[in-house]
Scaffold this active site. Structure first.
Site, PDB file in Angstrom:
ATOM      1  N   GLY A 187      -0.531   7.028  -4.825  1.00 31.92           N
ATOM      2  CA  GLY A 187      -0.280   8.116  -5.916  1.00 31.92           C
ATOM      3  C   GLY A 187      -0.662   9.395  -5.319  1.00 31.92           C
ATOM      4  O   GLY A 187       0.139  10.409  -5.423  1.00 31.92           O
TER       5      GLY A 187
ATOM      6  N   ARG B  56      -8.930   0.914   5.615  1.00 32.40           N
ATOM      7  CA  ARG B  56      -9.398   2.300   5.083  1.00 32.40           C
ATOM      8  C   ARG B  56     -10.544   2.746   5.633  1.00 32.40           C
ATOM      9  O   ARG B  56     -10.943   3.907   5.791  1.00 32.40           O
ATOM     10  CB  ARG B  56      -9.584   2.192   3.352  1.00 32.40           C
ATOM     11  CG  ARG B  56      -8.034   2.161   3.044  1.00 32.40           C
ATOM     12  CD  ARG B  56      -8.355   2.280   1.431  1.00 32.40           C
ATOM     13  NE  ARG B  56      -6.881   2.706   0.855  1.00 32.40           N
ATOM     14  CZ  ARG B  56      -6.794   3.110  -0.220  1.00 32.40           C
ATOM     15  NH1 ARG B  56      -7.690   3.012  -1.304  1.00 32.40           N
ATOM     16  NH2 ARG B  56      -5.748   3.713  -0.811  1.00 32.40           N
TER      17      ARG B  56
ATOM     18  N   LYS C  69       8.748   0.218 -10.790  1.00 34.32           N
ATOM     19  CA  LYS C  69       9.318   1.366 -11.890  1.00 34.32           C
ATOM     20  C   LYS C  69       9.936   2.444 -11.396  1.00 34.32           C
ATOM     21  O   LYS C  69       9.400   3.210 -10.601  1.00 34.32           O
ATOM     22  CB  LYS C  69       7.809   1.686 -12.524  1.00 34.32           C
ATOM     23  CG  LYS C  69       7.524   0.288 -13.433  1.00 34.32           C
ATOM     24  CD  LYS C  69       6.796   0.687 -14.562  1.00 34.32           C
ATOM     25  CE  LYS C  69       6.573  -0.531 -15.567  1.00 34.32           C
ATOM     26  NZ  LYS C  69       5.663  -0.094 -16.876  1.00 34.32           N
TER      27      LYS C  69
ATOM     28  N   GLY D 224       0.530   1.297  -1.477  1.00 30.91           N
ATOM     29  CA  GLY D 224      -0.201   0.031  -1.115  1.00 30.91           C
ATOM     30  C   GLY D 224       0.539  -1.179  -0.866  1.00 30.91           C
ATOM     31  O   GLY D 224       0.466  -1.823   0.367  1.00 30.91           O
TER      32      GLY D 224
HETATM   33  P1  ADP Z   1       3.908   0.847  -3.720  1.00 32.26           P
HETATM   34  O1  ADP Z   1       2.467   0.147  -3.627  1.00 32.26           O
HETATM   35  O2  ADP Z   1       4.136   0.589  -2.261  1.00 32.26           O
HETATM   36  O3  ADP Z   1       4.130   2.385  -3.810  1.00 32.26           O
HETATM   37  P2  ADP Z   1       5.154  -0.100  -5.931  1.00 32.26           P
HETATM   38  O4  ADP Z   1       3.577  -0.360  -6.588  1.00 32.26           O
HETATM   39  O5  ADP Z   1       5.479   0.914  -6.659  1.00 32.26           O
HETATM   40  O6  ADP Z   1       4.887  -0.041  -4.396  1.00 32.26           O
HETATM   41  O7  ADP Z   1       5.806  -1.390  -6.337  1.00 32.26           O
HETATM   42  C1  ADP Z   1       5.417  -2.682  -5.743  1.00 32.26           C
HETATM   43  C2  ADP Z   1       5.798  -3.727  -6.650  1.00 32.26           C
HETATM   44  O8  ADP Z   1       7.269  -3.846  -7.117  1.00 32.26           O
HETATM   45  C3  ADP Z   1       5.732  -5.246  -6.218  1.00 32.26           C
HETATM   46  O9  ADP Z   1       4.747  -5.950  -6.793  1.00 32.26           O
HETATM   47  C4  ADP Z   1       7.031  -5.937  -6.319  1.00 32.26           C
HETATM   48  O10 ADP Z   1       6.819  -7.228  -6.834  1.00 32.26           O
HETATM   49  C5  ADP Z   1       7.563  -5.083  -7.225  1.00 32.26           C
HETATM   50  N1  ADP Z   1       9.106  -5.162  -7.234  1.00 32.26           N
HETATM   51  C6  ADP Z   1       9.964  -4.887  -6.276  1.00 32.26           C
HETATM   52  N2  ADP Z   1      11.063  -5.411  -6.700  1.00 32.26           N
HETATM   53  C7  ADP Z   1      11.156  -5.852  -7.858  1.00 32.26           C
HETATM   54  C8  ADP Z   1      12.124  -6.496  -8.795  1.00 32.26           C
HETATM   55  N3  ADP Z   1      13.409  -6.764  -8.300  1.00 32.26           N
HETATM   56  N4  ADP Z   1      11.658  -6.979  -9.953  1.00 32.26           N
HETATM   57  C9  ADP Z   1      10.393  -6.960 -10.332  1.00 32.26           C
HETATM   58  N5  ADP Z   1       9.438  -6.272  -9.439  1.00 32.26           N
HETATM   59  C10 ADP Z   1       9.999  -5.960  -8.453  1.00 32.26           C
HETATM   60 MG    MG Z   2       1.793  -0.838  -5.936  1.00 36.41          MG
END
Ligand code: ADP
Ligand code: MG
Length: 414
Positions: free
Chosen positions: A383, A41, A207, A360
Site C-alpha cells: 500500500g 523483511r 482489483k 506483496g
Molecule cells: P500485489 O500484492 O503485488 O500488489 P495484488 O494484491 O493487487 O498484487 O493482486 C494479486 C492478486 O491478484 C493475486 O491473488 C491473484 O490471484 C489475483 N489475480 C491476478 N489476475 C487475476 C485474474 N485474472 N482473476 C482473478 N484474480 C486475479
Molecule cells: Mg496483494
C-alpha cells in the site's frame, strides 16, 4: 511532493550514544509453526539496527504482526521475530512480552548501551490503530529518539508511527527515517522523478478499483503502460469484449473507458488470455485470442502472445516499474504469464534498465521465479509503495522531523 524529512544519515550519531531509541520496524512476516517462514523483511532492517547499535543506542524495536484486532492473541506474538532477529544481529537481543506501561519502562531502564530489545506486538493494543496519543506518550516516556524503518506501514497513521514520531518531537527528540525507508524513497524517487527513457510500467493484480489513481499517475509519466491480471478484464469489458465469468468490476468500466481514451497507444492490453471453464483444481486451461472468450469461461492469465508483446516492450525500456501479477499465479495453470514477466523484467535489469517492483504478491512471484537478486530494487511496501506511485504523501513520513535547508539533500525526496 512531501517536504524533505530527516534520515538517520542526517544525524550526528554521537547524539544517540546511551539514549533509548524507539525503532518502528515492519516485521509483519509470515510465520509457519511458530517460526519465521521468510525473514526478508527482518533482514532489510538489519543495517539500521546495526548502525544504531554501533552508535551505542539502546535499540527498542516496535512492530505489528498480522491483525490481532487490538487484543492479546498468542498466535500473533512477536517472540519468533525476536528469535530470528537475535540470530541476525551481533548485539545482545532480547524479547519482552509486554508492549506498554511500567514493564517496558523498567526493561528499557535496565538495557545496556548497544543492546536490542523487541517489544510485543503493537496491535495487541486497540490504541495502536486508533493512533491514541496516550499510548504514543507512554512510549515517548522512555524513548529519547524515534527511527521509522517500517516503510510497509508508512501509509498508516498509527500510534507507533505518526503518534510516536509526534510525541518524541514534542519532547525535543529527533524523529528520523531509517536506512531502509531512505533507500525505498531514493529508489522510487529516482524512478518517478527523473526516469531514464523509455519508461515502462506494468500493472496487474485483482482489483482495478483500488489502483485507478495509480494507473492515472503512471500514465502521466510513462512511455508505455502494460496492464494484465483481473484489472485488464475491466478494460476488455469497457471495450465491449466478452469476459465470461471472469473477475470484472462493472462499476469501474466508465473509469476504464476514460483511461483508454486518454492513454491512446501508450496503454497496452492483453491480446490473448488463458481461460478455463472454472477455477477448480485440475481443470483444463486453454490459450485463446481475447475475442474468443466464451460466456462460460474465466480468464485466469495473460496468454503467450501477450507475454511476448510485454517482453518486447520491456526489452526496450531503460526504466521499469511493476506492481501486480498477470494472472492467478497461485494456481499453476495460470502462473505462466507472471513467471514470464518476472523473467522479462530481470532480463531488462541485466541489460541495464532500472527495475523497481512493489506489492506483496508481485514480490512473492519474483521470488518464486528465482530472479529476485537480479532486480534493481524490491520494495518492502504494498500500500505504501502504491500510494507513493499515485503521488500521495505517507502520513508516517510527514510526522518526522524536517530537514534543515542546509542539510544533506540526498535521499528522502520523492
Ligand atoms: P500485489 O500484492 O503485488 O500488489 P495484488 O494484491 O493487487 O498484487 O493482486 C494479486 C492478486 O491478484 C493475486 O491473488 C491473484 O490471484 C489475483 N489475480 C491476478 N489476475 C487475476 C485474474 N485474472 N482473476 C482473478 N484474480 C486475479
Ligand atoms: Mg496483494
Amino acid at each position: 511532493m512531501p517536504s524533505p524529512r530527516k534520515t538517520l544519515q542526517d544525524l550526528d550519531l554521537d547524539l544517540l550514544a546511551g539514549t533509548a531509541v524507539a525503532l518502528r520496524a515492519d516485521f509483519n512476516v509470515p510465520l509457519d509453526g511458530g517460526r519465521v517462514a521468510d525473514a526478508a523483511r527482518i533482514e532489510r532492517t538489519i543495517p539500521t539496527i546495526d548502525l544504531l547499535v554501533e552508535s551505542g543506542a539502546k535499540v527498542v524495536v516496535l512492530s505489528h504482526l498480522g491483525r490481532p484486532g487490538g487484543r492479546l492473541r498468542p498466535e500473533f506474538t512477536l517472540r519468533p521475530v525476536a528469535d530470528c532477529l537475535g540470530a541476525l544481529v551481533e548485539a545482545p537481543a532480547a524479547f519482552l512480552p509486554h508492549v506498554d506501561g511500567a514493564e517496558v519502562r523498567d526493561a528499557v531502564a535496565g538495557m545496556a548501551d548497544g543492546s536490542v530489545l523487541v517489544l510485543e506486538n503493537t496491535r495487541f493494543l486497540p490504541g495502536e490503530t486508533a493512533c491514541d496519543p496516550g499510548l504514543a506518550a507512554d512510549w515517548a516516556s522512555w524513548a529519547s529518539h524515534f527511527v521509522l524503518d517500517a516503510f510497509g506501514t508508512a501509509h498508516r497513521a498509527h500510534a507507533s508511527t505518526v503518534g510516536l514520531a509526534r510525541a518524541v518531537r514534542q519532547k525535543e527528540g529527533e524523529a528520523v527515517a531509517g536506512l531502509l525507508v531512505a533507500e525505498e524513497l531514493s529508489a522510487l524517487g529516482c524512478v518517478l522523478g527523473k526516469p531514464r527513457r523509455p519508461f515502462a510500467a506494468v500493472v496487474g493484480g485483482a482489483k482495478i478499483s483500488g489502483k485507478i489513481d495509480v494507473i492515472e499517475a503512471l500514465l502521466a509519466r510513462v512511455d508505455v503502460l502494460m496492464v494484465g491480471g483481473a484489472m485488464a478484464n475491466t478494460f476488455l469489458l469497457a471495450m465491449g469484449i466478452e469476459t465470461g465469468a471472469s473477475l470484472v468490476e462493472p462499476d469501474s468500466a466508465e473509469a476504464a473507458r476514460r483511461i483508454l481514451k486518454a492513454a491512446g497507444p501508450r496503454l497496452v492490453l492483453p491480446v490473448d488470455c488463458v481461460v478455463a471453464p472454472s477455477l477448480t483444481p485440475g481443470v483444463e486451461a486453454r490459450s485463446v485470442d481475447r475475442s474468443a472468450v466464451t460466456d462460460q469461461e474465466t480468464i485466469g492469465d495473460v496468454g503467450p502472445v501477450t507475454t511476448e508483446v510485454f517482453g518486447r516492450c520491456l526489452a526496450d525500456a531503460a526504466t521499469v516499474i511493476w506492481n501486480g501479477p498477470m494472472g492467478i499465479f497461485e494456481k499453476s495453470a495460470f502462473a505462466n504469464g507472471t513467471r514470464a514477466l518476472a523473467i522479462s523484467v530481470a532480463e531488462a535489469a541485466e541489460a541495464g534498465a532500472t527495475v523497481v517492483i512493489g506489492g506483496g504478491d508481485s514480490v512473492a512471484a519474483v521470488g518464486s521465479a528465482g530472479v529476485a537478486n537480479r532486480i534493481t530494487h524490491i520494495s518492502t511496501g504494498g500500500g505504501a509503495f502504491l500510494d507513493l506511485v499515485a503521488g500521495k504523501t505517507l502520513p508516517a513520513l510527514e510526522a518526522l522531523s524536517e530537514r534543515t535547508p542546509a542539510g544533506n539533500s540526498q535521499g528522502a525526496e520523492v
